[in-house]
Design a protein around this motif. Structure first.
Motif, mmCIF file in Angstrom:
data_model
loop_
_atom_site.group_PDB
_atom_site.id
_atom_site.type_symbol
_atom_site.label_atom_id
_atom_site.label_comp_id
_atom_site.label_asym_id
_atom_site.label_seq_id
_atom_site.Cartn_x
_atom_site.Cartn_y
_atom_site.Cartn_z
ATOM 1 N N THR A 162 -4.571 -16.672 35.116
ATOM 2 C CA THR A 162 -5.911 -16.496 35.544
ATOM 3 C C THR A 162 -6.497 -15.023 34.979
ATOM 4 O O THR A 162 -7.507 -14.884 34.326
ATOM 5 N N GLY A 163 -5.607 -14.116 35.407
ATOM 6 C CA GLY A 163 -5.750 -12.812 34.779
ATOM 7 C C GLY A 163 -6.026 -12.532 33.090
ATOM 8 O O GLY A 163 -6.823 -12.027 32.635
ATOM 9 N N TYR A 164 -5.025 -13.229 32.542
ATOM 10 C CA TYR A 164 -5.019 -13.189 31.178
ATOM 11 C C TYR A 164 -6.127 -13.876 30.672
ATOM 12 O O TYR A 164 -6.712 -13.611 29.685
ATOM 13 N N ASN A 165 -6.646 -15.236 31.188
ATOM 14 C CA ASN A 165 -7.634 -16.037 30.536
ATOM 15 C C ASN A 165 -8.864 -15.036 30.809
ATOM 16 O O ASN A 165 -9.741 -15.255 30.031
ATOM 17 N N CYS B 285 -6.637 -20.377 37.058
ATOM 18 C CA CYS B 285 -5.416 -21.319 37.572
ATOM 19 C C CYS B 285 -5.476 -21.499 38.965
ATOM 20 O O CYS B 285 -5.496 -20.675 39.796
ATOM 21 N N SER B 286 -5.916 -22.709 39.354
ATOM 22 C CA SER B 286 -6.021 -22.981 40.706
ATOM 23 C C SER B 286 -4.912 -23.885 41.397
ATOM 24 O O SER B 286 -5.272 -24.274 42.436
ATOM 25 N N SER C 279 4.733 -25.344 36.557
ATOM 26 C CA SER C 279 3.431 -26.104 35.908
ATOM 27 C C SER C 279 2.210 -25.375 36.532
ATOM 28 O O SER C 279 1.816 -25.774 37.714
ATOM 29 N N LEU C 280 1.351 -25.100 35.503
ATOM 30 C CA LEU C 280 -0.029 -24.423 35.856
ATOM 31 C C LEU C 280 -1.144 -25.269 35.447
ATOM 32 O O LEU C 280 -1.111 -25.896 34.467
#
Length: 329
Positions: free
Chosen positions: A259-262, A275-276, A295-296
């Motif tokens: 999530t941080g990267y996105n 990513c939830s 798996s994300l």
């Protein structure tokens, strides 16, 4: 572990429709990772119980998949070294502990959840059936001597036998003292049992900060498109070592990092995928645990989508165990 081969099996694509990102296990990444640290487990044996008789017709019965000893008697069946070696050579599936082995009786216990006849003495298949059954806490795998036709006292009192591999599921832990079902008489035919092993499921993993769960799954998530949108964000694989065990919080950290990267690399309109949801499981090669697979996803998926129970690569069998999901709180 470091092969240059590529996975030849691909998921089917629906004609004229977009497909989700392939969620087959990335075996190339697994094989490129360090080898795992291995352990083994002990064996225990159990015994005896009375038999009973009953009469039936001579209707043909399904053929079993196991060898029939010569001579074709219950005594030879119980004494068969070939059948007994099925028990002693069987791997203990990841996520389970061996409760007893080599008993000549099947379980008589509480919380019976059903029986399946298998094609082989396969602890991994039996464990997979338990993983898919909600509330299953243990399984019993054994070999049973059955008649080829339903015996009748007058017309077919003692027919030839067939050998079946049977897997029963239980909703409570099991012990060897419960392996008391030795068989029964059907007219003059004696049903017998050998190579009976019992396995108890490990406790579920703990909760993870910032996520709800764990939710038990019967395999790895294989998600379809969500209204044309792919929710699969990729995977992370962590080979087992002295410092890395089965720890879903590692997957949670990977999910948050994704999530941080996105967020630092948003779409043109400024939006990004969070990513939830993640699926954490153990990947094993030929029954030997290799590592933690994460798996994300950007969407929560129900347990009914946990349909990936492993795959083959050449002669190597890869299986999924201790599969749990967590959802962002």
């Amino acid at each position: 572990m470091r092969s240059a081969c590529v996975i030849s099996a691909l998921v089917a694509v629906v004609a004229a429709a977009p497909a989700p990102s392939p969620q087959l296990i990335d075996l190339a990444a697994v094989e490129a990772a360090p080898d795992p640290v291995l352990v083994s487990a002990p064996l225990v044996v159990n015994s005896d119980s009375p038999l009973r008789k009953r009469d039936e017709t001579c209707a043909p019965q399904p053929a079993g998949s196991g060898p029939v000893p010569d001579p074709d008697t219950a005594a030879a069946f119980r004494a068969s070294q070939e059948l007994q070696e099925s028990s002693s050579n069987a791997p203990v599936p990841d996520g389970y502990s061996l409760s007893f082995a080599g008993a000549q009786g099947s379980l008589s216990a509480s919380k019976y959840m059903g029986l399946s006849t298998l094609k082989a003495y396969d602890t991994l298949d039996c464990a997979s059936l338990c993983d898919r059954a909600v509330g299953c806490q243990a399984f019993n795998l054994y070999i049973e001597r059955d008649p080829t036709v339903s015996p009748n006292a007058n017309d077919c009192p003692n027919p030839a036998s067939t050998t079946n591999y049977k897997c029963t599921l239980w909703g409570a832990p099991v012990v060897g003292e419960q392996a008391t079902n030795k068989g029964q008489w059907r007219a003059s035919f004696e049903v017998a049992i050998t190579a009976s092993n019992g396995y108890n499921k490990a406790a579920p993993p703990p909760s993870v900060n910032g996520f709800t769960g764990p939710t038990a799954l019967g395999g790895a998530i294989n998600a379809p498109l969500d209204n044309g949108k792919d929710t699969y964000l990729g995977h992370r694989y962590f080979p087992f070592s002295q410092s890395q065990g089965y720890d879903p919080s590692v997957c949670a950290a990977a999910c948050n990092a994704q999530t941080g990267y996105n967020s630092r690399h948003p779409n043109a309109d400024g939006t990004y995928e969070t990513c939830s949801f993640f699926n954490a499981y153990v990947l094993s090669q030929n029954a030997i645990p290799q590592g933690l697979y994460c798996s994300l996803y950007s969407k929560t998926w129900a347990p009914s989508y946990a349909t990936n129970r492993g795959q083959y690569r050449g002669s190597d069998r890869y299986t999924v165990s201790r599969s749990y999901s967590y959802t962002l709180a």
